[in-house]
Design an enzyme around this catalytic site. Structure first.
Site, PDB file in Angstrom:
ATOM      1  CB  SER A   8       2.235  -9.758 -11.398  1.00 51.22           C
ATOM      2  OG  SER A   8       3.380  -9.828 -12.564  1.00 51.22           O
ATOM      3  CG  HIS A   9       2.421  -7.331 -16.344  1.00 51.29           C
ATOM      4  ND1 HIS A   9       3.186  -7.459 -15.070  1.00 51.29           N
ATOM      5  CD2 HIS A   9       2.951  -6.195 -15.848  1.00 51.29           C
ATOM      6  CE1 HIS A   9       4.070  -6.204 -14.900  1.00 51.29           C
ATOM      7  NE2 HIS A   9       2.916  -5.564 -15.551  1.00 51.29           N
ATOM      8  CG  HIS A  12       3.490   0.358 -21.403  1.00 51.60           C
ATOM      9  ND1 HIS A  12       3.391  -0.772 -21.354  1.00 51.60           N
ATOM     10  CD2 HIS A  12       3.835   0.685 -22.671  1.00 51.60           C
ATOM     11  CE1 HIS A  12       4.222  -1.417 -22.017  1.00 51.60           C
ATOM     12  NE2 HIS A  12       4.315  -1.116 -22.854  1.00 51.60           N
ATOM     13  CB  THR A  44       9.163  -0.754 -11.939  1.00 50.67           C
ATOM     14  OG1 THR A  44       7.912  -0.605 -13.026  1.00 50.67           O
ATOM     15  CG2 THR A  44       8.419  -1.086 -10.620  1.00 50.67           C
ATOM     16  N   GLY A  71       3.355  -4.861 -10.016  1.00 53.70           N
ATOM     17  CA  GLY A  71       2.348  -5.571 -10.226  1.00 53.70           C
ATOM     18  C   GLY A  71       2.292  -6.536  -9.691  1.00 53.70           C
ATOM     19  CG  ASP A  72       5.423 -10.558  -8.157  1.00 52.73           C
ATOM     20  OD1 ASP A  72       4.372 -10.822  -7.517  1.00 52.73           O
ATOM     21  OD2 ASP A  72       6.172 -10.889  -8.063  1.00 52.73           O
ATOM     22  CE  LYS A 100      27.667  -5.234 -10.843  1.00 49.29           C
ATOM     23  NZ  LYS A 100      28.357  -6.612 -10.583  1.00 49.29           N
ATOM     24  CG  LEU A 135      17.361 -21.242 -22.555  1.00 53.17           C
ATOM     25  CD1 LEU A 135      17.855 -22.101 -23.654  1.00 53.17           C
ATOM     26  CD2 LEU A 135      19.543 -20.374 -21.904  1.00 53.17           C
ATOM     27  N   PRO A 136      15.885 -17.876 -19.388  1.00 55.43           N
ATOM     28  CG  PRO A 136      16.210 -16.214 -20.654  1.00 55.43           C
ATOM     29  CD  PRO A 136      16.839 -17.577 -19.763  1.00 55.43           C
TER      30      PRO A 136
HETATM   31  P1  NDP Z   1      10.819 -11.983 -13.766  1.00 50.57           P
HETATM   32  O1  NDP Z   1      11.413 -11.939 -12.099  1.00 50.57           O
HETATM   33  O2  NDP Z   1       9.275 -12.942 -12.695  1.00 50.57           O
HETATM   34  O3  NDP Z   1      11.286 -12.695 -14.314  1.00 50.57           O
HETATM   35  C1  NDP Z   1      12.482 -11.962 -15.336  1.00 50.57           C
HETATM   36  C2  NDP Z   1      12.772 -12.913 -16.344  1.00 50.57           C
HETATM   37  O4  NDP Z   1      13.479 -14.205 -15.837  1.00 50.57           O
HETATM   38  C3  NDP Z   1      11.531 -13.498 -16.300  1.00 50.57           C
HETATM   39  O5  NDP Z   1      12.015 -13.920 -18.562  1.00 50.57           O
HETATM   40  C4  NDP Z   1      12.331 -15.117 -16.540  1.00 50.57           C
HETATM   41  O6  NDP Z   1      11.661 -15.987 -17.378  1.00 50.57           O
HETATM   42  C5  NDP Z   1      13.306 -14.958 -16.282  1.00 50.57           C
HETATM   43  N1  NDP Z   1      13.802 -15.718 -15.096  1.00 50.57           N
HETATM   44  C6  NDP Z   1      12.901 -16.149 -13.684  1.00 50.57           C
HETATM   45  N2  NDP Z   1      13.330 -17.091 -12.932  1.00 50.57           N
HETATM   46  C7  NDP Z   1      14.710 -17.412 -13.838  1.00 50.57           C
HETATM   47  C8  NDP Z   1      15.856 -18.380 -13.536  1.00 50.57           C
HETATM   48  N3  NDP Z   1      15.802 -19.195 -12.375  1.00 50.57           N
HETATM   49  N4  NDP Z   1      16.523 -19.304 -14.611  1.00 50.57           N
HETATM   50  C9  NDP Z   1      17.073 -17.848 -15.482  1.00 50.57           C
HETATM   51  N5  NDP Z   1      15.447 -17.136 -16.252  1.00 50.57           N
HETATM   52  C10 NDP Z   1      14.779 -16.725 -14.831  1.00 50.57           C
HETATM   53  O7  NDP Z   1       9.963 -10.622 -14.426  1.00 50.57           O
HETATM   54  P2  NDP Z   1       9.538  -9.137 -13.028  1.00 50.57           P
HETATM   55  O8  NDP Z   1       8.460  -9.863 -12.563  1.00 50.57           O
HETATM   56  O9  NDP Z   1      10.690  -8.689 -13.418  1.00 50.57           O
HETATM   57  O10 NDP Z   1       8.526  -8.923 -14.520  1.00 50.57           O
HETATM   58  C11 NDP Z   1       6.946  -8.885 -14.833  1.00 50.57           C
HETATM   59  C12 NDP Z   1       6.755  -8.329 -15.966  1.00 50.57           C
HETATM   60  O11 NDP Z   1       6.085  -7.014 -15.732  1.00 50.57           O
HETATM   61  C13 NDP Z   1       7.861  -8.092 -16.788  1.00 50.57           C
HETATM   62  O12 NDP Z   1       6.631  -9.202 -18.245  1.00 50.57           O
HETATM   63  C14 NDP Z   1       7.765  -7.128 -17.055  1.00 50.57           C
HETATM   64  O13 NDP Z   1       6.665  -7.136 -18.681  1.00 50.57           O
HETATM   65  C15 NDP Z   1       6.067  -6.383 -17.131  1.00 50.57           C
HETATM   66  N6  NDP Z   1       6.701  -5.207 -16.049  1.00 50.57           N
HETATM   67  C16 NDP Z   1       6.017  -4.346 -16.958  1.00 50.57           C
HETATM   68  C17 NDP Z   1       6.251  -2.890 -16.821  1.00 50.57           C
HETATM   69  C18 NDP Z   1       5.447  -2.112 -17.365  1.00 50.57           C
HETATM   70  O14 NDP Z   1       5.303  -0.677 -17.353  1.00 50.57           O
HETATM   71  N7  NDP Z   1       5.016  -1.759 -18.446  1.00 50.57           N
HETATM   72  C19 NDP Z   1       7.100  -2.636 -16.007  1.00 50.57           C
HETATM   73  C20 NDP Z   1       7.736  -3.294 -15.357  1.00 50.57           C
HETATM   74  C21 NDP Z   1       7.248  -4.958 -15.251  1.00 50.57           C
HETATM   75  P3  NDP Z   1       9.918 -16.870 -16.987  1.00 50.57           P
HETATM   76  O15 NDP Z   1       9.427 -15.841 -16.695  1.00 50.57           O
HETATM   77  O16 NDP Z   1      10.212 -17.904 -17.713  1.00 50.57           O
HETATM   78  O17 NDP Z   1      10.269 -17.638 -15.461  1.00 50.57           O
HETATM   79  O1  PYC Z   2       4.339  -3.553 -13.083  1.00 49.27           O
HETATM   80  O2  PYC Z   2       6.259  -2.493 -12.656  1.00 49.27           O
HETATM   81  C1  PYC Z   2       5.021  -2.960 -13.005  1.00 49.27           C
HETATM   82  C2  PYC Z   2       3.974  -2.487 -14.065  1.00 49.27           C
HETATM   83  C3  PYC Z   2       4.176  -1.229 -14.351  1.00 49.27           C
HETATM   84  C4  PYC Z   2       4.084  -0.562 -15.191  1.00 49.27           C
HETATM   85  C5  PYC Z   2       3.053  -1.438 -15.873  1.00 49.27           C
HETATM   86  N1  PYC Z   2       3.467  -2.716 -14.346  1.00 49.27           N
END
Ligand code: NDP
Ligand code: PYC
Length: 337
Positions: free
Chosen positions: A47-48, A120, A160, A187-188, A230, A303-304
């Protein structure tokens, strides 16, 4: 024909630079964006990763970003480092503030990088890793567009709003997490829409406030936060800290500015860096952290970021996987040289 291409970093870099330059970005902006999306694709963050190039081009096409922006550093030698991104894309503004932020953390123990007026689109972990590489503990927050309803509500009021954290580890990959405070990142959700897949339950509601797993229904209604009240409170904290506190837009204001264009969000970002040497005994802190990580891993939990680090290793060995259809879509955004 397989659905995936396996590309070298240079191949992705050259595609990304060609497309971004073609759409009017300077060498400096195109380079900073390319570094971020290349890292995302290498680490299998679909997604990114390079998917974000489509967003950047759409944002430019809608006139919602200053392609000629020159980030301005306002470093007063205090703990707070300010960068005005001049309504340009965020990665170059971050690169501009990175060294001054690290210096501020070393001088004062705690440094804050305040980026204002940035567009962003990216994951936050590349920024966090740039700080853990310098031996600093890091925390980053940014709003987005108001797509997300608060817990107990049904109308979008929050972004988000990702939260990312990093802890450096000697001789090991850092401990890093980075997640949206919504149940699914936008993005997802978009990737689910593009592939016609339903969302997991609990990600959103339709325009009538009823639970839905249809991405289009949820886009017309509201996304939900993770963890109920939360996640809602954490998301609100992001609005307050990386919006109100730093004198920049909330996610609702970013969406208002967008006015239906569907461009990337425009707002600010707050990044904090902590120098372990100034807070206590770094060796002791590291030993405690390692004992905690061991307690987690020794029971089979991961670990994440471990998934990302494993993907990074695979990409080194076998090339960086890019869906063929996405690659072709990006290629079509600029004529080949
Ligand atoms: P995910 O839910 O995919 O992952 C969240 C975190 O949890 C990651 O660090 C991941 O590590 C970890 N994780 C996932 N599963 C496990 C597990 N079973 N045990 C331990 N750790 C785990 O992330 P999101 O989909 O919520 O977000 C994806 C990206 O979107 C992020 O990088 C975020 O910055 C970006 N984003 C950007 C925004 C913006 O405005 N710029 C807005 C929203 C999101 P791992 O990656 O190794 O799986
Ligand atoms: O995935 O929520 C998101 C997002 C917003 C801006 C960049 N990514």
């Amino acid at each position: 024909m397989t659905d995936m291409l396996y590309l070298s970093p240079q191949e992705i870099e050259s595609l990304s630079m060609r497309v971004l330059r073609h759409h009017g970005l300077s060498e400096a902006h195109a380079g900073a964006i390319t570094r971020v999306v290349l890292a995302g694709q290498r680490d299998d963050c679909q997604s990114h990763g390079v998917y974000r190039i489509l967003d950047c081009v759409r944002t430019i096409g809608k006139g919602k970003v200053n392609v000629a922006a020159q980030p301005r550093l306002q470093d007063g030698a205090g703990a707070i480092v300010r960068v005005d991104a001049d309504f340009g894309f965020a990665p170059l503004a971050f690169e501009c503030g990175l060294d001054p932020l690290a210096d501020a953390a070393r001088r004062h123990g705690l440094g804050a990088l305040v980026i204002r007026h940035c567009v962003h689109f990216a994951a936050l972990w590349p920024e966090i890793e740039a700080l853990t590489e310098r031996g600093l503990v890091a925390l980053a927050l940014t709003p987005s567009h108001a797509w997300v309803a608060p817990a107990g509500g049904r109308r979008p009021a929050l972004g988000t709003n990702p939260i990312a954290f990093g802890w450096p580890r000697a001789g090991r990959d850092p401990y890093v997490f980075d997640f949206a405070t919504s149940a699914i990142a936008r993005g997802d959700l978009e990737l689910h829409r593009r592939s016609g897949q339903p969302l997991p339950a609990g990600c959103g509601v339709d325009a009538q406030g009823q639970p839905s797993t249809d991405p289009l229904d949820v886009m017309a209604g509201a996304m939900l936060t993770f963890g109920g009240h939360k996640g809602s409170a954490l998301s609100t904290m992001v609005e307050l800290m990386a919006g109100a506190l730093i004198g920049d837009w909330l996610s609702s204001e970013s969406l208002g500015y967008d006015a239906g264009a569907g461009a990337s969000p425009c707002h600010g970002e707050l990044i904090l860096a902590f120098d372990p040497a100034m807070f206590g005994d770094p060796a002791e802190a590291s030993a405690r952290a390692e004992s905690l990580f061991d307690a987690i891993e020794s029971q089979g939990a991961r670990l994440p970021s471990q998934r990302r680090y494993a993907a990074r290793q695979r990409s080194r060995e076998a090339g960086i996987a890019v869906p063929r259809a996405l690659y072709q879509e990006i290629q079509a955004l600029a004529p080949a040289a």
